[in-house]
Write a protein that holds these residues in place. Structure first.
Motif, PDB file in Angstrom:
ATOM      1  N   PHE A 324       0.782  -1.221  -0.033  1.00 43.38           N
ATOM      2  CA  PHE A 324       0.102  -0.088   0.058  1.00 43.38           C
ATOM      3  C   PHE A 324       0.900   1.335   0.065  1.00 43.38           C
ATOM      4  N   ILE A 325       1.956   1.379   0.980  1.00 45.60           N
ATOM      5  CA  ILE A 325       2.735   2.479   0.947  1.00 45.60           C
ATOM      6  C   ILE A 325       3.677   2.612  -0.434  1.00 45.60           C
ATOM      7  N   GLY A 326       4.188   1.533  -0.817  1.00 50.56           N
ATOM      8  CA  GLY A 326       5.196   1.435  -2.162  1.00 50.56           C
ATOM      9  C   GLY A 326       3.993   1.917  -3.198  1.00 50.56           C
ATOM     10  N   CYS A 327       2.921   1.389  -3.342  1.00 52.65           N
ATOM     11  CA  CYS A 327       2.388   1.700  -4.475  1.00 52.65           C
ATOM     12  C   CYS A 327       1.894   3.052  -4.575  1.00 52.65           C
ATOM     13  N   MET A 328       1.826   3.804  -3.471  1.00 51.96           N
ATOM     14  CA  MET A 328       1.441   5.175  -3.374  1.00 51.96           C
ATOM     15  C   MET A 328       2.236   6.154  -4.065  1.00 51.96           C
ATOM     16  N   VAL A 330       5.358   4.564  -6.218  1.00 52.68           N
ATOM     17  CA  VAL A 330       6.142   3.920  -7.202  1.00 52.68           C
ATOM     18  C   VAL A 330       5.244   3.151  -7.943  1.00 52.68           C
ATOM     19  N   ASP A 331       5.501   2.864  -9.308  1.00 59.45           N
ATOM     20  CA  ASP A 331       4.708   1.979  -9.854  1.00 59.45           C
ATOM     21  C   ASP A 331       4.382   0.615  -9.529  1.00 59.45           C
ATOM     22  N   SER A 332       3.350   0.143  -9.444  1.00 60.46           N
ATOM     23  CA  SER A 332       3.054  -1.269  -8.621  1.00 60.46           C
ATOM     24  C   SER A 332       4.004  -2.312  -9.508  1.00 60.46           C
ATOM     25  N   LEU A 333       4.354  -2.250 -10.653  1.00 55.28           N
ATOM     26  CA  LEU A 333       5.289  -3.296 -11.152  1.00 55.28           C
ATOM     27  C   LEU A 333       6.588  -3.356 -10.476  1.00 55.28           C
ATOM     28  N   VAL A 334       7.047  -2.050 -10.070  1.00 59.99           N
ATOM     29  CA  VAL A 334       8.179  -2.167  -9.549  1.00 59.99           C
ATOM     30  C   VAL A 334       8.113  -2.500  -8.080  1.00 59.99           C
ATOM     31  N   VAL A 335       7.192  -2.144  -7.371  1.00 59.36           N
ATOM     32  CA  VAL A 335       6.928  -2.604  -6.037  1.00 59.36           C
ATOM     33  C   VAL A 335       6.740  -4.226  -6.125  1.00 59.36           C
ATOM     34  N   ILE A 336       6.232  -4.767  -7.114  1.00 60.57           N
ATOM     35  CA  ILE A 336       5.998  -6.215  -6.998  1.00 60.57           C
ATOM     36  C   ILE A 336       7.665  -6.812  -7.319  1.00 60.57           C
ATOM     37  N   THR A 337       8.125  -6.291  -8.367  1.00 57.75           N
ATOM     38  CA  THR A 337       9.621  -6.975  -8.424  1.00 57.75           C
ATOM     39  C   THR A 337      10.650  -6.711  -7.283  1.00 57.75           C
ATOM     40  N   ILE A 338      10.246  -5.874  -6.568  1.00 54.56           N
ATOM     41  CA  ILE A 338      10.972  -5.607  -5.300  1.00 54.56           C
ATOM     42  C   ILE A 338      10.563  -6.694  -4.034  1.00 54.56           C
ATOM     43  N   ALA A 365      -2.168  -3.539  -5.853  1.00 54.43           N
ATOM     44  CA  ALA A 365      -1.506  -2.809  -7.055  1.00 54.43           C
ATOM     45  C   ALA A 365      -2.614  -2.010  -7.692  1.00 54.43           C
ATOM     46  N   ALA A 366      -4.030  -2.669  -7.532  1.00 60.97           N
ATOM     47  CA  ALA A 366      -5.092  -2.114  -7.926  1.00 60.97           C
ATOM     48  C   ALA A 366      -5.422  -0.547  -7.136  1.00 60.97           C
TER      49      ALA A 366
END
Length: 423
Positions: A324-328, A330-338, A365-366
């Motif tokens: 939740f914090i990350g996707c606020m 950075v792009d969700s695909l980036v957060v997922i890869t991390i 991500a949504a």
């Protein structure tokens, strides 16, 4: 090591570098400072390995299909179909928007394409019906979230590649959460319209409904083609993506005649630009993840956050908070890869189903694409509607609360996110 990593990442982000650069530069710095014995050729190998997955071919295919449909008649036909049946109830146009976004999302797999394709016709209709513009834009931006849950979904494909799980199982398991979002948004729209006494539109005749249904039959062939083809074993996800492009071309170019052959150049160009960014991101994420794993940073980080033997519930709560914090920002695909390489081993050890985990991550991500300050759909809406950022954001809080409630619901009733087990 963690301090160096965090300082490098956030410093480069604050300086305005594209996210690919912070990922690569921080990985290089860790290699040279803390792992001098590692052969640097591995860096290049990991870059290539990141995109060396056959399944990733489906991403540009689905993007290309969405580009074709967003320029054609598919969106308008879906809007007309939904409005013909529920446009006359209280909040009918708002509910129509939710339904049309869900329907178009099941075809395009892109929330940004959904904002553009559904947002343009529905905003005009809702303004004429007396809805407030801030409410309209917030609804469109958040209703487009269903495109990320209801397949096809590039987020699910990304997670499936990283977690090495079935894309088909992820696709089928995302349908129920996506429909739950549509249901809860529709209920909210109904009571919100009653509270604000928004006028209703005229009830469509059965002849008009029959016409709208006839016109929408071919567009509704997309989800049947994609989901039915994958889950019946006729198609792989990659083959289904190619079939969706062919189907989009047949509909828009030959049957509806809504686009011309020369329009395909711009669609292909847009697809190439978006796909190249995605693949660069995947490659950079692979390098970053490998360096993290080699340096045992995931074990160090999860140990400090979760302790030695965390429960499945605690792991899910931490993943939700981080996503939740990350996707606020950075792009969700980036957060997922991390985060997936960091938390997936721990989640599997705690007995969390990887498909269910993928649905939880996709839900976040949504939420992220429509959450301030940097949700991608918010900026898409400002461009599509030519409105100020603050006007688009103003009405979003109720929808974010609803989405977070649905995440809690999925955590309380995990089978809602694991429908693949019951089919």
């Amino acid at each position: 090591m963690l301090g160096t990593l965090g300082t490098t990442l956030f410093s480069l982000l604050l300086l305005g570098f594209p996210i690919i650069m912070p990922l690569l530069v921080s990985a290089i710095i860790l290699l040279f400072l803390y792992m001098p014995d590692v052969n640097t050729s591995i860096f290049a190998q990991q870059l290539i390995q990141g995109i060396d997955s056959y399944v990733l071919i489906s991403i540009p295919m689905f993007i290309f299909a969405a580009e074709i449909m967003s320029k054609g008649q598919t969106a308008d036909r879906l809007v007309n179909f939904v409005q013909a049946f529920i446009g006359h109830v209280k909040g009918g146009l708002a509910i129509t928007t939710v339904g049309a976004c869900a329907a178009f999302g099941s075809i395009s797999g892109s929330s940004q394409a959904t904002v553009a394709a559904i947002g343009k016709p529905m905003r005009d209709r809702m303004l004429r019906a007396g809805y407030r513009d801030n409410d309209i834009m917030a609804l469109i931006v958040n209703a487009a979230d269903t495109a990320i849950l209801i397949p096809p979904s590039s987020v699910m494909i990304m997670y499936g590649v990283i977690a090495k799980v079935s894309i088909g199982d992820l696709f089928i398991s995302g349908v129920i959460p996506g429909l739950i979002i549509a249901l809860f948004f529709s209920i909210y729209c109904y009571f919100d319209a009653k509270r604000k006494n928004v006028p209703v539109t005229d009830k469509a005749t059965w002849a008009e409904r029959a016409t709208a249904t006839k016109e929408a039959l071919l567009p509704f062939g997309f989800p049947v083609l994609i989901l039915g083809g994958i889950y019946s074993g006729i198609f792989t996800p990659v083959e289904a993506s190619a079939a969706s492009v062919l189907y989009a071309l047949l509909l828009e170019l030959l049957i509806f005649r809504s686009i011309k052959a020369k329009d395909l150049y711009q669609s292909a160009l847009n697809t190439g630009v978006v796909s190249s960014v995605v693949f660069l991101l995947v490659a950079a994420g692979q390098v970053f993840s490998w360096v993290l794993s080699y340096a045992r940073i995931p074990q160090e980080l999860t140990g400090s956050l979760l302790g030695d033997e965390p429960s499945a519930l605690l792991i899910l709560i931490v993943i939700n908070i981080v996503m939740f914090i990350g996707c606020m920002f950075v792009d969700s695909l980036v957060v997922i890869t991390i985060i997936v390489p960091i938390f997936l081993p721990l989640a599997l050890q705690a007995g969390i189903d990887p498909i269910y985990l993928g649905i939880i991550i996709t839900m976040q991500a949504a939420i992220g694409v429509a959450t301030p300050p940097f949700g991608a759909d918010l900026f898409t809406a400002t461009a599509v509607f030519n409105k100020r950022y603050v006007d688009v954001v103003r009405g979003t809080p109720p929808y974010i609360v609803i989405l977070l409630f649905i995440v809690a619901l999925l955590m309380i009733f995990p089978p809602l996110g694991m429908i693949y087990k019951y089919l």
